[in-house]
Enzyme design. Structure first.
Site, PDB file in Angstrom:
ATOM      1  N   CYS A 114       0.817  -1.222   0.000  1.00  0.00           N
ATOM      2  CA  CYS A 114       0.000   0.000   0.000  1.00  0.00           C
ATOM      3  C   CYS A 114       0.849   1.270   0.000  1.00  0.00           C
ATOM      4  O   CYS A 114       0.333   2.361  -0.234  1.00  0.00           O
ATOM      5  CB  CYS A 114      -0.954  -0.015   1.184  1.00  0.00           C
ATOM      6  N   HIS A 255      -3.285   6.900   2.868  1.00  0.00           N
ATOM      7  CA  HIS A 255      -3.697   5.619   2.278  1.00  0.00           C
ATOM      8  C   HIS A 255      -5.076   5.268   2.843  1.00  0.00           C
ATOM      9  O   HIS A 255      -5.302   5.356   4.052  1.00  0.00           O
ATOM     10  CB  HIS A 255      -2.676   4.542   2.627  1.00  0.00           C
ATOM     11  N   ASN A 285     -10.000  -0.318   0.309  1.00  0.00           N
ATOM     12  CA  ASN A 285      -8.536  -0.248   0.247  1.00  0.00           C
ATOM     13  C   ASN A 285      -8.079  -0.780  -1.113  1.00  0.00           C
ATOM     14  O   ASN A 285      -8.233  -1.967  -1.399  1.00  0.00           O
ATOM     15  CB  ASN A 285      -7.965  -1.104   1.386  1.00  0.00           C
TER      16      ASN A 285
HETATM   17  N1  COA Z   1     -17.875  -9.098  10.126  1.00  0.00           N
HETATM   18  C1  COA Z   1     -18.296  -9.395  11.384  1.00  0.00           C
HETATM   19  N2  COA Z   1     -17.458  -9.752  12.370  1.00  0.00           N
HETATM   20  C2  COA Z   1     -16.147  -9.804  12.072  1.00  0.00           C
HETATM   21  C3  COA Z   1     -15.635  -9.516  10.796  1.00  0.00           C
HETATM   22  C4  COA Z   1     -16.577  -9.171   9.799  1.00  0.00           C
HETATM   23  N3  COA Z   1     -16.205  -8.864   8.539  1.00  0.00           N
HETATM   24  N4  COA Z   1     -14.299  -9.648  10.815  1.00  0.00           N
HETATM   25  C5  COA Z   1     -13.954 -10.006  12.059  1.00  0.00           C
HETATM   26  N5  COA Z   1     -15.071 -10.105  12.821  1.00  0.00           N
HETATM   27  C6  COA Z   1     -15.170 -10.472  14.244  1.00  0.00           C
HETATM   28  C7  COA Z   1     -13.991 -11.276  14.722  1.00  0.00           C
HETATM   29  O1  COA Z   1     -14.156 -12.643  14.428  1.00  0.00           O
HETATM   30  C8  COA Z   1     -14.022 -10.993  16.192  1.00  0.00           C
HETATM   31  O2  COA Z   1     -15.010 -11.792  16.785  1.00  0.00           O
HETATM   32  P1  COA Z   1     -14.812 -12.404  18.258  1.00  0.00           P
HETATM   33  O3  COA Z   1     -14.714 -11.197  19.164  1.00  0.00           O
HETATM   34  O4  COA Z   1     -16.047 -13.206  18.458  1.00  0.00           O
HETATM   35  O5  COA Z   1     -13.561 -13.193  18.196  1.00  0.00           O
HETATM   36  C9  COA Z   1     -14.515  -9.551  16.279  1.00  0.00           C
HETATM   37  O6  COA Z   1     -15.137  -9.280  15.007  1.00  0.00           O
HETATM   38  C10 COA Z   1     -13.393  -8.545  16.490  1.00  0.00           C
HETATM   39  O7  COA Z   1     -12.331  -8.861  15.592  1.00  0.00           O
HETATM   40  P2  COA Z   1     -11.101  -7.925  15.416  1.00  0.00           P
HETATM   41  O8  COA Z   1     -10.180  -8.522  14.404  1.00  0.00           O
HETATM   42  O9  COA Z   1     -10.532  -7.592  16.765  1.00  0.00           O
HETATM   43  O10 COA Z   1     -11.834  -6.627  14.817  1.00  0.00           O
HETATM   44  P3  COA Z   1     -11.274  -5.203  14.566  1.00  0.00           P
HETATM   45  O11 COA Z   1     -12.024  -4.192  15.289  1.00  0.00           O
HETATM   46  O12 COA Z   1      -9.768  -5.173  14.695  1.00  0.00           O
HETATM   47  O13 COA Z   1     -11.620  -4.986  13.026  1.00  0.00           O
HETATM   48  C11 COA Z   1     -10.484  -5.011  10.936  1.00  0.00           C
HETATM   49  C12 COA Z   1     -11.088  -5.848  12.032  1.00  0.00           C
HETATM   50  C13 COA Z   1      -9.872  -5.932   9.899  1.00  0.00           C
HETATM   51  C14 COA Z   1     -11.571  -4.189  10.272  1.00  0.00           C
HETATM   52  C15 COA Z   1      -9.427  -4.053  11.544  1.00  0.00           C
HETATM   53  O14 COA Z   1      -8.569  -4.796  12.387  1.00  0.00           O
HETATM   54  C16 COA Z   1      -8.599  -3.366  10.523  1.00  0.00           C
HETATM   55  O15 COA Z   1      -9.090  -2.607   9.723  1.00  0.00           O
HETATM   56  N6  COA Z   1      -7.274  -3.546  10.590  1.00  0.00           N
HETATM   57  C17 COA Z   1      -6.354  -2.887   9.723  1.00  0.00           C
HETATM   58  C18 COA Z   1      -6.387  -3.556   8.410  1.00  0.00           C
HETATM   59  C19 COA Z   1      -5.661  -2.786   7.383  1.00  0.00           C
HETATM   60  O16 COA Z   1      -5.775  -1.608   7.304  1.00  0.00           O
HETATM   61  N7  COA Z   1      -4.951  -3.501   6.535  1.00  0.00           N
HETATM   62  C20 COA Z   1      -4.315  -2.957   5.420  1.00  0.00           C
HETATM   63  C21 COA Z   1      -3.114  -2.200   5.818  1.00  0.00           C
HETATM   64  S1  COA Z   1      -2.496  -1.441   4.399  1.00  0.00           S
END
Ligand code: COA
Length: 333
Positions: A114, A255, A285
């Site tokens: 990215c 980004h 993204n």
């Molecule tokens: N829909 C519903 N629930 C979801 C889900 C979805 N699409 N994805 C994950 N969950 C659930 C998980 O299983 C977890 O459940 P649990 O508590 O029962 O175990 C819960 O939601 C929390 O998961 P978590 O991974 O802690 O969520 P989060 O708040 O961190 O959000 C992302 C997940 C991916 C949206 C977030 O971590 C994120 O955006 N990270 C950065 C990613 C990024 O920018 N990547 C590119 C970098 S260039």
């Protein structure tokens, strides 16, 4: 002294829209969850026969037309992509160059996920300042749908397809010049965001070729925390080193990974909402394409005017990161 000026921008987004509701029919998720956690409402998906190079070509045509240059004046093309037409070779840049009819110019891809567009910008700046090249076409193009696992709700909600392009040209006017660019990396965090299969790093018997996929895998929560920390530190440093206040920045172009990441960085810099460029809601993204697509958005909506200062800030797999202080400097008519 030769300086590098950011002359023009262009972008392309495929017409097919994949909404949060569409995704909720494919994996266990909901529009409410995705919107609240990421700010994304929809993303674009390229057609089966629409390749990364095709999207790059469409964005590039606009950028070249808006630069006021004839295409014969472009002397180098760099494409930032992690979803090339073909893994290994040929590079997507050479395909784009030929589709555009640019002749036998220098053409290559770079892989910085990215952060790819900021990396290409730093390479273009160095080539131009050294006098080796005069007009460099930069492209960030991604068909992330081709490396996304649509059974993994932790990643498939985030990514989309698209392309952006820019022309960077030589100038002797320092006022027009790109002010500074930071780039960095830390492979200690490589496993946060990676495509573990399909390369020489995946353990399989080379003589018994297994079918492998290049699907992205991500530790979302850890990536989120490192992203906020790294992005914030980097922009604070580049502003300080160049004696520029955050309030002097007209457009903060981060980004477009996640609205909450962008807001956290914006808050740390005490930016006004009006300074922050957002396209994450409609495109998700798009990795290396995200920053040029966002710049194109403010250009086409008339918000980006000649001479205005942009602060670019990116973060991605590798890990890689980068920031840049870039005045928008189209050729004066
Ligand atoms: N829909 C519903 N629930 C979801 C889900 C979805 N699409 N994805 C994950 N969950 C659930 C998980 O299983 C977890 O459940 P649990 O508590 O029962 O175990 C819960 O939601 C929390 O998961 P978590 O991974 O802690 O969520 P989060 O708040 O961190 O959000 C992302 C997940 C991916 C949206 C977030 O971590 C994120 O955006 N990270 C950065 C990613 C990024 O920018 N990547 C590119 C970098 S260039």
């Amino acid at each position: 002294m030769a300086y590098a000026a950011f002359r023009s921008i262009g972008a392309y987004a495929p017409s097919k829209v994949l909404s949060n509701d569409d995704l909720a029919k494919m994996v266990d998720t909901s529009d409410e969850w995705i919107t609240k956690r990421t700010g994304i409402k929809e993303r674009r998906i390229a057609a089966n026969d629409e390749f990364t190079s095709d999207m790059g070509v469409k964005a590039a045509r606009l950028a070249i037309e808006r630069s006021g240059l004839d295409k014969s004046q472009i002397d180098m093309i760099i494409c930032a992509t992690i979803s090339p037409d073909y893994f290994c070779m040929p590079s997507t840049a050479t395909i784009i160059s030929t589709k555009l009819g640019l002749g036998n110019i220098t053409a290559f891809d770079i892989s910085a996920a990215c952060t790819g567009f900021v990396y290409t910008l730093s390479i273009a700046k160095a080539f131009i300042e050294s006098g080796m090249k005069k007009n460099v076409l930069l492209i960030g193009a991604e068909k992330l749908s081709s490396i996304t696992d649509y059974s993994d709700r932790g990643t498939c909600i985030l990514f989309g397809d698209g392309a952006g392009a820019a022309v960077i040209s030589t100038t002797d006017n320092k006022e027009e010049a790109i002010i500074d660019i930071h780039t960095g990396s830390d492979g200690e965090f490589a496993d946060l965001l990676m495509s573990p299969n399909g390369g020489s790093g995946s353990a399989h018997d080379a003589l018994e070729q297994e079918a492998t996929s290049c699907y992205m895998q991500m530790k979302g929560n850890e990536t989120f925390k490192v992203a906020v920390k790294t992005l914030t530190k980097d922009v604070i440093e580049i502003l300080k080193e160049n004696n520029i206040q955050a309030s002097d920045v007209k457009h903060f172009v981060p980004h477009q990974a996640n609205l909450r990441i962008i807001k956290a960085v914006g808050d740390a810099l005490k930016l006004d909402d009006k300074q922050v460029v957002l396209t994450v809601e409609k495109y998700g993204n798009t990795s290396g394409a995200s920053i040029p697509m966002a710049i194109n958005d403010i250009y086409e909506s008339g918000r980006l005017q000649d001479g205005e200062l942009m602060l670019l800030d990116a973060f991605g797999g590798g890990l890689t990161w980068g920031s840049a202080l870039v005045p928008f400097s189209p050729v004066k008519k």
